[in-house]
Design a protein around this motif. Structure first.
Motif, PDB file in Angstrom:
ATOM      1  N   ASP A 109      -6.050   6.067  -2.579  1.00 36.69           N
ATOM      2  CA  ASP A 109      -5.655   5.524  -4.041  1.00 36.69           C
ATOM      3  C   ASP A 109      -4.294   5.686  -4.079  1.00 36.69           C
ATOM      4  OD1 ASP A 109      -5.082   5.106  -6.716  1.00 36.69           O
ATOM      5  OD2 ASP A 109      -6.997   5.964  -7.311  1.00 36.69           O
ATOM      6  N   SER A 128      -9.085  11.386  -3.345  1.00 40.22           N
ATOM      7  CA  SER A 128      -8.177   9.943  -3.441  1.00 40.22           C
ATOM      8  C   SER A 128      -8.410   9.426  -2.286  1.00 40.22           C
ATOM      9  CB  SER A 128      -6.795  10.559  -3.566  1.00 40.22           C
ATOM     10  OG  SER A 128      -6.330  11.017  -2.400  1.00 40.22           O
ATOM     11  N   GLY A 176      -3.359  -1.626  -4.923  1.00 42.62           N
ATOM     12  CA  GLY A 176      -3.833  -0.102  -5.594  1.00 42.62           C
ATOM     13  C   GLY A 176      -4.292   0.680  -4.375  1.00 42.62           C
ATOM     14  N   LEU A 177      -4.384   0.312  -3.341  1.00 40.55           N
ATOM     15  CA  LEU A 177      -4.687   1.322  -2.251  1.00 40.55           C
ATOM     16  C   LEU A 177      -3.558   1.057  -1.343  1.00 40.55           C
ATOM     17  CD1 LEU A 177      -8.451  -0.051  -1.256  1.00 40.55           C
ATOM     18  CD2 LEU A 177      -7.641   1.884  -2.583  1.00 40.55           C
TER      19      LEU A 177
END
Length: 202
Positions: free
Chosen positions: A97, A113, A72-73
Motif C-alpha cells: 500500500d 501494508s 494506490g499500490l
C-alpha cells in the motif's frame, strides 16, 4: 622482527547476538552488515552472491508488476518488512500500500501494508523460501505469496493465497511458461522472458 600494527590486515568480527537474540530495530543499528541481511527468529541471515537467474527474475517482476499495479499500490524490490520483534525478512519483490511509504530514508514496511511477497529461490535459501518464510508471511496476514524457482533453466512460479480461517497459505497454481492470475490484480506475464537470451539491436 616486530610487525607494525598498521600492516596487519583487519579481520571482520561477526556480531555476537545478545541474550534473547537480535531485534528488528538492531538491523538498522548494527555496523558493517552485508547487504540484504535479514532477521529470522532473532538471528541474522546472510545471503550468498546473487545468480543471474535471481537478478533477472527480480528485475522482471519488479518491472512488470510496476506497470500493472493499480493506483494506490507500490512495487518495491529487496526491502525488509516488520513481522514482529524478532523477524524482519526481506522479500525479493513486494507489492505494498503506497500509504506505507513515509519517506526516502525509510528502511522497512509494516507487514500489514504488504499485499504480495515474492521470493526468488537461491541454492542457499531453499529451506527458508519454501517453508520458513512463507509461514512467517502467512502468520503476519500477507494475502499473497509467490515462490519463483529455476527448474532446469526455466522459471516456475508457485502461487499461494492466504486462507483466513487457518492463517496459512493454500496453493493457487503452478505456472511454467505463462503466469495469468486475477489477484491481487489482473496479471498476465510471459515467464520465458526471465531466461530468454537478450538480442542485440542491429
Amino acid at each position: 622482527m616486530s610487525v607494525d600494527p598498521e600492516d596487519i590486515e583487519p579481520t571482520y568480527r561477526w556480531p555476537v547476538p545478545p541474550a534473547g537474540g537480535w531485534t528488528a530495530d538492531d538491523l538498522d543499528r548494527l555496523p558493517n552488515l552485508p547487504p540484504h541481511t535479514e532477521l529470522i527468529d532473532g538471528m541474522l541471515a546472510f545471503v550468498s552472491p546473487q545468480t543471474m537467474f535471481h537478478s533477472r527474475a527480480i528485475d522482471f517482476f519488479t518491472w512488470h508488476l510496476h506497470s500493472l499495479a493499480p493506483q494506490g499500490l507500490e512495487v518495491v524490490r529487496e526491502f525488509t518488512i516488520d513481522i514482529d520483534c524478532h523477524n524482519r525478512p526481506e522479500p525479493d519483490v513486494l507489492v505494498v500500500d503506497e500509504a506505507a511509504i513515509l519517506g526516502m530514508e525509510q528502511t522497512r514496511f509494516p507487514a500489514e501494508s504488504v499485499l504480495l511477497a515474492i521470493e526468488v529461490v537461491s541454492p542457499d535459501s531453499v529451506a527458508r523460501d519454501r517453508s520458513l518464510k512463507p509461514a512467517k508471511y502467512a502468520g503476519a496476514g500477507i494475502p499473497h505469496f509467490w515462490r519463483v524457482e529455476n527448474a532446469d533453466g526455466r522459471a516456475v512460479v508457485y502461487v499461494y493465497e492466504l486462507d483466513p480461517a487457518t492463517r496459512g497459505y493454500g496453493a493457487a497454481g503452478i505456472f511454467h511458461a505463462r503466469l495469468k492470475v486475477d489477484v491481487p490484480f489482473p496479471i498476465d506475464l510471459d515467464l520465458n522472458e526471465i531466461t530468454a537470451k537478450r538480442r542485440r539491436a542491429e
